[in-house]
Design an enzyme around this catalytic site. Structure first.
Site, PDB file in Angstrom:
ATOM      1  N   ALA A 106       1.053  -1.184   0.184  1.00 25.47           N
ATOM      2  CA  ALA A 106       0.422   0.155  -0.563  1.00 25.47           C
ATOM      3  C   ALA A 106       0.826   1.458   0.058  1.00 25.47           C
ATOM      4  CB  ALA A 106      -1.294   0.185   0.978  1.00 25.47           C
ATOM      5  N   HIS A 122       7.606   5.759   1.285  1.00 30.83           N
ATOM      6  CA  HIS A 122       8.305   4.342   1.206  1.00 30.83           C
ATOM      7  C   HIS A 122       8.867   4.559   0.066  1.00 30.83           C
ATOM      8  CE1 HIS A 122       4.028   1.999   2.901  1.00 30.83           C
ATOM      9  NE2 HIS A 122       4.846   1.683   3.387  1.00 30.83           N
ATOM     10  N   ARG A 161      -2.015   3.359   6.469  1.00 32.53           N
ATOM     11  CA  ARG A 161      -3.431   2.547   6.809  1.00 32.53           C
ATOM     12  C   ARG A 161      -3.761   4.331   6.464  1.00 32.53           C
ATOM     13  NH1 ARG A 161      -0.203   0.275  10.666  1.00 32.53           N
ATOM     14  NH2 ARG A 161      -1.238  -2.028  11.443  1.00 32.53           N
TER      15      ARG A 161
HETATM   16  P1  AMP Z   1       4.955  -0.049   6.668  1.00 33.24           P
HETATM   17  O1  AMP Z   1       5.009  -0.723   5.024  1.00 33.24           O
HETATM   18  O2  AMP Z   1       4.765   0.521   7.113  1.00 33.24           O
HETATM   19  O3  AMP Z   1       5.852  -1.448   6.780  1.00 33.24           O
HETATM   20  O4  AMP Z   1       6.320   0.846   6.239  1.00 33.24           O
HETATM   21  C1  AMP Z   1       7.743   0.575   5.321  1.00 33.24           C
HETATM   22  C2  AMP Z   1       8.457   1.147   5.943  1.00 33.24           C
HETATM   23  O5  AMP Z   1       8.478   2.616   5.302  1.00 33.24           O
HETATM   24  C3  AMP Z   1       8.787   1.654   7.020  1.00 33.24           C
HETATM   25  O6  AMP Z   1      10.483   1.801   7.238  1.00 33.24           O
HETATM   26  C4  AMP Z   1       8.241   2.908   7.687  1.00 33.24           C
HETATM   27  O7  AMP Z   1       8.852   3.624   9.002  1.00 33.24           O
HETATM   28  C5  AMP Z   1       8.645   3.600   6.209  1.00 33.24           C
HETATM   29  N1  AMP Z   1       7.595   4.906   6.593  1.00 33.24           N
HETATM   30  C6  AMP Z   1       6.293   4.414   6.604  1.00 33.24           C
HETATM   31  N2  AMP Z   1       5.679   5.473   5.926  1.00 33.24           N
HETATM   32  C7  AMP Z   1       6.782   6.505   6.071  1.00 33.24           C
HETATM   33  C8  AMP Z   1       6.286   8.015   5.807  1.00 33.24           C
HETATM   34  N3  AMP Z   1       5.688   8.700   6.364  1.00 33.24           N
HETATM   35  N4  AMP Z   1       7.768   8.745   5.224  1.00 33.24           N
HETATM   36  C9  AMP Z   1       9.252   8.193   5.541  1.00 33.24           C
HETATM   37  N5  AMP Z   1       9.367   6.301   5.839  1.00 33.24           N
HETATM   38  C10 AMP Z   1       8.185   6.103   6.223  1.00 33.24           C
END
Ligand code: AMP
Length: 281
Positions: free
Chosen positions: A32, A37, A189
């Site tokens: 997502a 990311h 989310r």
């Molecule tokens: P997730 O898909 O939520 O597990 O996130 C994957 C990676 O992207 C993790 O290292 C998160 O900390 C990073 N991430 C998620 N949201 C953000 C954001 N708004 N800014 C920077 N990195 C992010």
């Protein structure tokens, strides 16, 4: 972009690349995808690294079955975004590739104090799940640099500890949180919010900004209480608002005027659990 679904095929391919002196950058995600990311992918590409992104919604890090089931899945869109961003390799494993012997009886990691606070205490078992998937992914990809977001502040600390437990040479790079124009931290989310929820969600950023702008030496409790009131009056159910030392996440309610601090928030809005943080000094 080359797509791998099998762990052994990816490991073998990357081993060959490594032997040709290619350095590997790794961006693990749960899909997502949004600009937060993609910023991690850009950082890796800027370092001239062979850039691997993974998409895997890890069942072992969800302590709430509904949260796992409702986790947004936009795989076709994700692939298009990663391709457009210039990602070299995408890894989309199945559960049996990550956990060939099933998900029960997996290794547990000694995370100490880090697991007893904030996300650790609110989501029992969550960081064990994070470590289970990250140890497996780090072993499969064997990257030189690992890119993760400050958005998940405590997670970065946990992964840093995991890397030292694993005694792996990978270097963790923590990238700043990417935000929408109104300050809301980008998050997969956020897609689950209604339009009005989406507008209200920026209150978390406002509450943390108010703390940052008004902090002074002495008790931090009045500032925390004010921030909590700000959020509850807008319809949030606050899980926690805490201030901790920025380098080792010790919860702090008194400020000496010098120590670098971070404010961390978790709150539910429309039954969606949002987290964010801000370094405040
Ligand atoms: P997730 O898909 O939520 O597990 O996130 C994957 C990676 O992207 C993790 O290292 C998160 O900390 C990073 N991430 C998620 N949201 C953000 C954001 N708004 N800014 C920077 N990195 C992010």
């Amino acid at each position: 972009m080359i797509l791998f679904k099998r762990a052994d095929a990816l490991s073998e391919y990357l081993q060959k690349q490594r032997s040709r002196s290619n350095r590997i950058g790794f961006v693990p995600t749960m899909g997502a995808l949004h600009d937060g990311h993609l910023e991690l992918v850009q950082q890796s590409l800027k370092e001239d690294l062979l850039t691997v992104c993974s998409i895997f919604v890890n069942p072992t890090q969800f302590n709430n079955a509904t949260d796992f089931e409702k986790y947004p899945k936009t795989i076709a869109d994700d692939i298009a975004k990663l391709e457009a961003a210039g990602t070299d390799i995408l890894f989309i494993p199945g559960v049996s590739d990550i956990y060939p012997n099933g998900t029960s009886g997996l290794e547990r990691f000694d995370l100490g104090y880090l697991e007893t606070i904030l996300e650790g205490s609110s989501r029992p078992g969550h960081f064990q799940g994070v470590c289970q998937v990250m140890s497996r992914l780090i072993t499969i990809v064997n990257p030189h640099l690992l890119f993760m977001g400050q958005k998940d502040y405590q997670q970065c600390m946990v992964v840093s500890r995991l890397i030292s437990i694993m005694n792996h040479p990978v270097k963790l790079i923590t990238a700043p949180t990417v935000r929408q124009a109104d300050g809301l931290a980008m998050s997969s989310r956020n897609r689950r919010l209604t339009d009005s929820g989406r507008t209200t969600a920026t209150s978390i950023f406002q509450a943390m900004t108010t703390i940052r702008n008004n902090i002074k030496p002495g008790s931090l409790l009045p500032l925390i209480a004010k921030a909590e009131k700000h959020l509850t009056s807008r319809g949030f159910t606050v899980d926690y608002i805490e201030i901790a030392t920025a380098n080792d996440l010790k919860i702090t309610h008194e400020w000496d005027g010098k120590t670098s601090l971070v404010c961390l928030v978790a709150a539910f809005l429309e039954e969606v659990r949002l987290i964010d943080n801000m370094v405040i000094s």
